[in-house]
Design a protein around this motif. Structure first.
Motif, PDB file in Angstrom:
ATOM      1  N   ALA A 285      33.528  19.310  19.929  1.00 45.68           N
ATOM      2  CA  ALA A 285      34.608  18.232  18.446  1.00 45.68           C
ATOM      3  C   ALA A 285      35.884  18.411  19.113  1.00 45.68           C
ATOM      4  N   SER A 286      36.994  17.634  18.191  1.00 42.28           N
ATOM      5  CA  SER A 286      38.354  18.291  19.081  1.00 42.28           C
ATOM      6  C   SER A 286      39.198  18.916  17.543  1.00 42.28           C
ATOM      7  N   PRO A 287      40.588  19.218  17.867  1.00 44.90           N
ATOM      8  CA  PRO A 287      40.866  19.949  16.869  1.00 44.90           C
ATOM      9  C   PRO A 287      41.185  18.833  15.809  1.00 44.90           C
ATOM     10  N   GLY A 288      41.371  19.486  14.589  1.00 46.66           N
ATOM     11  CA  GLY A 288      41.426  17.953  13.256  1.00 46.66           C
ATOM     12  C   GLY A 288      40.149  18.093  12.931  1.00 46.66           C
ATOM     13  N   SER A 289      39.072  17.987  13.515  1.00 47.10           N
ATOM     14  CA  SER A 289      37.861  16.880  13.592  1.00 47.10           C
ATOM     15  C   SER A 289      37.207  18.170  12.382  1.00 47.10           C
ATOM     16  N   GLN A 290      36.151  17.605  11.600  1.00 52.58           N
ATOM     17  CA  GLN A 290      34.860  18.363  11.106  1.00 52.58           C
ATOM     18  C   GLN A 290      34.132  18.609  11.924  1.00 52.58           C
ATOM     19  N   VAL A 291      33.491  20.258  11.399  1.00 55.60           N
ATOM     20  CA  VAL A 291      32.556  20.558  12.120  1.00 55.60           C
ATOM     21  C   VAL A 291      30.997  20.214  11.408  1.00 55.60           C
ATOM     22  N   THR A 292      29.799  19.981  11.304  1.00 55.97           N
ATOM     23  CA  THR A 292      29.288  20.386   9.867  1.00 55.97           C
ATOM     24  C   THR A 292      27.910  21.378  10.737  1.00 55.97           C
ATOM     25  N   VAL A 293      27.364  22.337   9.990  1.00 56.87           N
ATOM     26  CA  VAL A 293      26.173  23.001  10.491  1.00 56.87           C
ATOM     27  C   VAL A 293      25.360  22.814   9.507  1.00 56.87           C
TER      28      VAL A 293
ATOM     29  N   ALA B 268      36.806  29.735  15.510  1.00 56.75           N
ATOM     30  CA  ALA B 268      38.297  28.607  15.211  1.00 56.75           C
ATOM     31  C   ALA B 268      38.597  28.397  13.555  1.00 56.75           C
ATOM     32  N   GLY B 269      37.525  27.668  13.101  1.00 60.15           N
ATOM     33  CA  GLY B 269      37.204  27.405  11.327  1.00 60.15           C
ATOM     34  C   GLY B 269      37.545  28.431  10.665  1.00 60.15           C
ATOM     35  N   GLY B 270      37.133  29.883  10.632  1.00 61.51           N
ATOM     36  CA  GLY B 270      37.057  30.814   9.178  1.00 61.51           C
ATOM     37  C   GLY B 270      35.573  30.591   9.298  1.00 61.51           C
ATOM     38  N   ALA B 271      35.461  30.782   7.664  1.00 63.28           N
ATOM     39  CA  ALA B 271      34.135  30.830   6.557  1.00 63.28           C
ATOM     40  C   ALA B 271      33.837  29.672   5.984  1.00 63.28           C
ATOM     41  N   PHE B 272      32.511  29.313   6.111  1.00 64.66           N
ATOM     42  CA  PHE B 272      32.818  28.450   5.167  1.00 64.66           C
ATOM     43  C   PHE B 272      31.062  28.360   4.400  1.00 64.66           C
ATOM     44  N   HIS B 273      30.734  27.942   3.591  1.00 67.18           N
ATOM     45  CA  HIS B 273      29.017  28.240   2.770  1.00 67.18           C
ATOM     46  C   HIS B 273      28.248  27.279   3.193  1.00 67.18           C
ATOM     47  N   LEU B 274      26.788  27.953   3.034  1.00 64.41           N
ATOM     48  CA  LEU B 274      26.063  26.250   3.400  1.00 64.41           C
ATOM     49  C   LEU B 274      25.794  26.318   2.361  1.00 64.41           C
ATOM     50  N   PHE B 275      24.587  25.212   1.265  1.00 65.68           N
ATOM     51  CA  PHE B 275      24.180  24.322   0.427  1.00 65.68           C
ATOM     52  C   PHE B 275      23.208  23.645   0.734  1.00 65.68           C
TER      53      PHE B 275
ATOM     54  N   GLY C 234      45.659  22.634  15.410  1.00 56.91           N
ATOM     55  CA  GLY C 234      46.345  23.742  17.223  1.00 56.91           C
ATOM     56  C   GLY C 234      45.386  24.396  18.017  1.00 56.91           C
ATOM     57  N   THR C 235      44.104  23.960  17.527  1.00 59.55           N
ATOM     58  CA  THR C 235      43.254  25.100  18.607  1.00 59.55           C
ATOM     59  C   THR C 235      43.109  25.293  20.343  1.00 59.55           C
ATOM     60  N   ARG C 236      43.006  25.846  20.914  1.00 56.21           N
ATOM     61  CA  ARG C 236      42.661  25.291  22.706  1.00 56.21           C
ATOM     62  C   ARG C 236      41.310  24.530  22.142  1.00 56.21           C
ATOM     63  N   PRO C 237      41.662  23.970  23.338  1.00 53.95           N
ATOM     64  CA  PRO C 237      40.071  23.634  24.080  1.00 53.95           C
ATOM     65  C   PRO C 237      39.353  25.023  24.593  1.00 53.95           C
ATOM     66  N   GLY C 238      37.892  25.082  24.798  1.00 56.30           N
ATOM     67  CA  GLY C 238      37.013  26.090  24.715  1.00 56.30           C
ATOM     68  C   GLY C 238      35.626  26.372  24.095  1.00 56.30           C
ATOM     69  N   THR C 239      34.429  27.474  24.249  1.00 53.90           N
ATOM     70  CA  THR C 239      34.011  27.665  23.150  1.00 53.90           C
ATOM     71  C   THR C 239      34.196  27.870  21.956  1.00 53.90           C
ATOM     72  N   ASP C 240      33.389  27.284  20.570  1.00 53.94           N
ATOM     73  CA  ASP C 240      33.717  28.444  19.885  1.00 53.94           C
ATOM     74  C   ASP C 240      32.482  28.882  19.488  1.00 53.94           C
ATOM     75  N   THR C 241      32.215  30.765  18.176  1.00 50.87           N
ATOM     76  CA  THR C 241      30.812  31.094  18.290  1.00 50.87           C
ATOM     77  C   THR C 241      31.049  30.324  16.455  1.00 50.87           C
ATOM     78  N   VAL C 242      29.690  30.479  16.338  1.00 50.15           N
ATOM     79  CA  VAL C 242      29.080  29.652  14.676  1.00 50.15           C
ATOM     80  C   VAL C 242      28.240  31.013  14.291  1.00 50.15           C
TER      81      VAL C 242
ATOM     82  N   VAL D 238      36.711  20.422  22.607  1.00 52.92           N
ATOM     83  CA  VAL D 238      37.640  19.318  23.535  1.00 52.92           C
ATOM     84  C   VAL D 238      39.394  18.743  22.888  1.00 52.92           C
ATOM     85  N   GLU D 239      39.782  18.728  24.170  1.00 57.21           N
ATOM     86  CA  GLU D 239      40.506  18.699  24.186  1.00 57.21           C
ATOM     87  C   GLU D 239      41.140  17.637  23.251  1.00 57.21           C
TER      88      GLU D 239
END
Length: 166
Positions: free
Chosen positions: A43-51, A68-75, A92-100, A117-118
């Motif tokens: 995913a790139s900065p500014g986009s939405q990620v679905t879990v 990177a994205g903070g807290a979210f809820h699953l329904f 403004g998130t830098r490229p790298g890995t993010d842990t969910v 990704v960038e």
């Protein structure tokens, strides 16, 4: 004596496979019940990620956090037993890995990672077909050189055929 050694080796091999089989089965988890599905995987900065996950069983609610994205809820999603949540990656998130991390009652906690990704590519790939934008003079110069080479070849063939006749 030789048969005894071969028998011992066969018994050790079968025993080690028997002991490793439950561990391999638990690690593979073909049912997908203890896994998280993150979309998109890059995913790139500014986009939405679905879990989404099936790890919560019969529960209809779960909580998730992303570094990177903070807290979210699953329904509950469209399919029975699947919880779905989404979050946005800040611009403004830098490229790298993010842990969910996903948590469900009573004590289910699953963690997975995805790549940031960038930027997301936009537009088509320049594969060399069609007229290149902004390269008109180069195209014209190449055409002139090609025409000059063809004319030189014709002149050379004409001179050679005339010289062999006399």
């Amino acid at each position: 004596m030789r048969n005894t050694r071969i028998g011992a080796v066969v018994c050790l091999a079968v025993g080690s496979l028997a002991l490793a089989a439950p561990v391999a089965g638990a690690a593979a988890d073909p049912s997908g019940e203890r896994t998280i599905r993150i979309s998109p995987a890059k995913a790139s900065p500014g986009s939405q990620v679905t879990v989404s996950t099936r790890a919560c069983g019969k529960e209809t609610y779960g909580k998730g956090t992303s570094e990177a994205g903070g807290a979210f809820h699953l329904f509950e999603g469209d399919r029975e037993g699947v919880l779905v949540g989404a979050f946005d990656i800040p611009a403004g998130t830098r490229p790298g890995t993010d842990t969910v991390t996903v948590k469900c009652p009573p004590r289910v906690k699953i963690t997975d990672t995805y790549r940031i990704v960038e930027r997301t590519p936009s537009g088509g790939v320049d594969a060399g077909f069609g007229a290149p934008a902004g390269q008109g003079p180069q195209l014209a110069a190449g055409s002139v050189l090609l025409a000059a080479a063809a004319a030189g070849g014709v002149v050379r063939l004409r001179r050679r055929t005339a010289g062999t006749r006399s």
